[in-house]
Design a protein around this motif. Structure first.
Motif, PDB file in Angstrom:
ATOM      1  N   ASN A  81      11.587   1.176  13.422  1.00  0.00           N
ATOM      2  CA  ASN A  81      11.974   1.884  12.112  1.00  0.00           C
ATOM      3  C   ASN A  81      10.854   1.394  11.230  1.00  0.00           C
ATOM      4  OD1 ASN A  81      13.373   1.027   9.530  1.00  0.00           O
ATOM      5  ND2 ASN A  81      13.798   3.146   9.981  1.00  0.00           N
ATOM      6  N   ALA A  82      10.270   2.285  10.407  1.00  0.00           N
ATOM      7  CA  ALA A  82       9.272   1.571   9.390  1.00  0.00           C
ATOM      8  C   ALA A  82       9.623   2.574   8.230  1.00  0.00           C
ATOM      9  CB  ALA A  82       7.855   1.934  10.146  1.00  0.00           C
ATOM     10  N   ASP A  83       9.365   1.857   7.144  1.00  0.00           N
ATOM     11  CA  ASP A  83       9.240   2.451   5.577  1.00  0.00           C
ATOM     12  C   ASP A  83       7.672   2.845   5.366  1.00  0.00           C
ATOM     13  OD1 ASP A  83       9.906   1.548   2.221  1.00  0.00           O
ATOM     14  OD2 ASP A  83      10.717   3.495   3.322  1.00  0.00           O
ATOM     15  N   ILE A  84       7.609   4.133   5.677  1.00  0.00           N
ATOM     16  CA  ILE A  84       6.066   4.404   5.346  1.00  0.00           C
ATOM     17  C   ILE A  84       5.895   5.339   4.193  1.00  0.00           C
ATOM     18  CG2 ILE A  84       4.181   5.713   6.528  1.00  0.00           C
ATOM     19  CD1 ILE A  84       5.543   4.889   9.317  1.00  0.00           C
ATOM     20  N   TRP A  85       4.935   5.394   3.339  1.00  0.00           N
ATOM     21  CA  TRP A  85       4.501   6.093   2.486  1.00  0.00           C
ATOM     22  C   TRP A  85       3.266   6.907   3.026  1.00  0.00           C
ATOM     23  CZ3 TRP A  85       1.522   4.395  -2.570  1.00  0.00           C
ATOM     24  CH2 TRP A  85       1.207   5.595  -3.490  1.00  0.00           C
ATOM     25  N   PRO A  86       3.893   8.278   3.314  1.00  0.00           N
ATOM     26  CA  PRO A  86       2.730   9.472   3.982  1.00  0.00           C
ATOM     27  C   PRO A  86       1.837   9.893   2.713  1.00  0.00           C
ATOM     28  CG  PRO A  86       5.123  10.215   3.864  1.00  0.00           C
ATOM     29  CD  PRO A  86       5.181   8.903   3.111  1.00  0.00           C
ATOM     30  N   ARG A  87       0.636   9.996   3.305  1.00  0.00           N
ATOM     31  CA  ARG A  87      -0.075  10.975   2.444  1.00  0.00           C
ATOM     32  C   ARG A  87       0.354  12.364   2.054  1.00  0.00           C
ATOM     33  NH1 ARG A  87      -4.847   8.859   1.825  1.00  0.00           N
ATOM     34  NH2 ARG A  87      -4.507   7.779   3.811  1.00  0.00           N
ATOM     35  N   GLY A  88       0.525  12.637   0.607  1.00  0.00           N
ATOM     36  CA  GLY A  88       0.906  13.999   0.005  1.00  0.00           C
ATOM     37  C   GLY A  88       2.412  13.573  -0.380  1.00  0.00           C
ATOM     38  N   ARG A  89       2.747  12.661  -0.374  1.00  0.00           N
ATOM     39  CA  ARG A  89       4.301  12.406  -0.865  1.00  0.00           C
ATOM     40  C   ARG A  89       4.103  11.346  -2.159  1.00  0.00           C
ATOM     41  NH1 ARG A  89       8.442  14.708   2.341  1.00  0.00           N
ATOM     42  NH2 ARG A  89       9.683  13.964   0.708  1.00  0.00           N
ATOM     43  N   TYR A  90       5.219  11.238  -2.940  1.00  0.00           N
ATOM     44  CA  TYR A  90       5.138  10.442  -3.908  1.00  0.00           C
ATOM     45  C   TYR A  90       6.257   9.092  -3.712  1.00  0.00           C
ATOM     46  CZ  TYR A  90       2.856  14.142  -6.612  1.00  0.00           C
ATOM     47  OH  TYR A  90       2.143  14.996  -7.001  1.00  0.00           O
ATOM     48  N   THR A  91       6.631   8.904  -2.647  1.00  0.00           N
ATOM     49  CA  THR A  91       7.434   8.011  -2.274  1.00  0.00           C
ATOM     50  C   THR A  91       7.460   7.723  -0.718  1.00  0.00           C
ATOM     51  OG1 THR A  91       9.765   7.041  -2.606  1.00  0.00           O
ATOM     52  CG2 THR A  91       9.481   9.321  -1.878  1.00  0.00           C
ATOM     53  N   SER A  92       7.883   6.431  -0.446  1.00  0.00           N
ATOM     54  CA  SER A  92       7.855   6.132   0.950  1.00  0.00           C
ATOM     55  C   SER A  92       9.122   6.850   1.634  1.00  0.00           C
ATOM     56  CB  SER A  92       7.868   4.663   1.004  1.00  0.00           C
ATOM     57  OG  SER A  92       9.014   4.120   0.676  1.00  0.00           O
ATOM     58  N   LEU A  93       9.215   6.874   2.662  1.00  0.00           N
ATOM     59  CA  LEU A  93      10.558   7.580   3.603  1.00  0.00           C
ATOM     60  C   LEU A  93      10.467   6.723   4.919  1.00  0.00           C
ATOM     61  CD1 LEU A  93       9.213  11.311   3.646  1.00  0.00           C
ATOM     62  CD2 LEU A  93      11.050  10.232   2.228  1.00  0.00           C
ATOM     63  N   PRO A  94      11.958   6.568   5.194  1.00  0.00           N
ATOM     64  CA  PRO A  94      12.116   5.969   6.860  1.00  0.00           C
ATOM     65  C   PRO A  94      11.710   6.838   7.836  1.00  0.00           C
ATOM     66  CG  PRO A  94      14.093   6.847   5.739  1.00  0.00           C
ATOM     67  CD  PRO A  94      13.050   7.125   4.745  1.00  0.00           C
ATOM     68  N   TYR A  95      11.076   6.131   8.966  1.00  0.00           N
ATOM     69  CA  TYR A  95      10.458   6.978  10.045  1.00  0.00           C
ATOM     70  C   TYR A  95      11.429   6.329  11.068  1.00  0.00           C
ATOM     71  CZ  TYR A  95       7.532   9.639   7.513  1.00  0.00           C
ATOM     72  OH  TYR A  95       6.724  10.612   6.388  1.00  0.00           O
ATOM     73  N   TRP A  96      11.656   6.871  12.277  1.00  0.00           N
ATOM     74  CA  TRP A  96      12.265   6.433  13.374  1.00  0.00           C
ATOM     75  C   TRP A  96      11.329   6.717  14.648  1.00  0.00           C
ATOM     76  CZ3 TRP A  96      16.437   2.798  13.312  1.00  0.00           C
ATOM     77  CH2 TRP A  96      17.177   2.964  11.994  1.00  0.00           C
ATOM     78  N   GLY A  97      11.518   5.853  15.639  1.00  0.00           N
ATOM     79  CA  GLY A  97      10.709   6.153  16.941  1.00  0.00           C
ATOM     80  C   GLY A  97      11.921   6.864  17.775  1.00  0.00           C
ATOM     81  N   GLN A  98      11.466   7.175  18.946  1.00  0.00           N
ATOM     82  CA  GLN A  98      12.387   7.838  19.751  1.00  0.00           C
ATOM     83  C   GLN A  98      13.240   6.967  20.747  1.00  0.00           C
ATOM     84  OE1 GLN A  98       9.365   7.314  20.647  1.00  0.00           O
ATOM     85  NE2 GLN A  98       9.269   6.652  22.675  1.00  0.00           N
ATOM     86  N   GLY A  99      13.286   5.747  20.543  1.00  0.00           N
ATOM     87  CA  GLY A  99      13.973   4.756  21.232  1.00  0.00           C
ATOM     88  C   GLY A  99      13.322   4.540  22.514  1.00  0.00           C
TER      89      GLY A  99
END
Length: 121
Positions: A96-114
């Motif tokens: 899991n990672a809290d990532i600020w992606p390019r083009g967004r104004y805030t960070s989002l949580p991302y998950w791997g496939q496990g």
């Protein structure tokens, strides 16, 4: 598109070790906290370990002293070294990672496939 790719799961005997790795890729401005969660059959997903961008760590009580989380901020990777594994560590482990992606104004949580970790007794 931001993605998290995990590797390193498998089958190990009790007392053995495994190392899980997770790499973030895509259009990333920055990454805040990264961590590992796990989910055993019939159980809720739980936090195993987390690490901030500054290197502060947090561990579940059940893994303290046995697991070590680390990250490479230059490579956008996080690792989980698991030693003295027990059968109760058997679960699907998710990055899991809290990532600020390019083009967004805030960070989002991302998950791997496990990735499956199985510890035999």
């Amino acid at each position: 598109q931001v993605q998290l790719a995990e590797s390193g799961g498998g089958l190990v005997q009790a007392g053995g070790s495994l190392n899980l790795s997770c790499a973030a890729s895509g259009s990333i401005v920055s990454i805040n906290a990264m961590g590992w969660y796990r989910q055993a059959p019939g159980a809720q997903r739980e936090l195993v370990a987390a690490i901030t961008s500054g290197g502060s760590t947090n561990y579940a009580t059940s893994v303290k002293g046995r697991f070590t989380i680390s990250r490479d901020t230059t490579k956008n990777t996080v690792n989980l070294q698991m030693n003295s594994l027990k059968p109760e560590d058997t679960a699907v482990y998710y990055c899991n990672a809290d990532i600020w992606p390019r083009g967004r104004y805030t960070s989002l949580p991302y998950w791997g496939q496990g990735t499956q970790v199985t510890v035999s007794s």
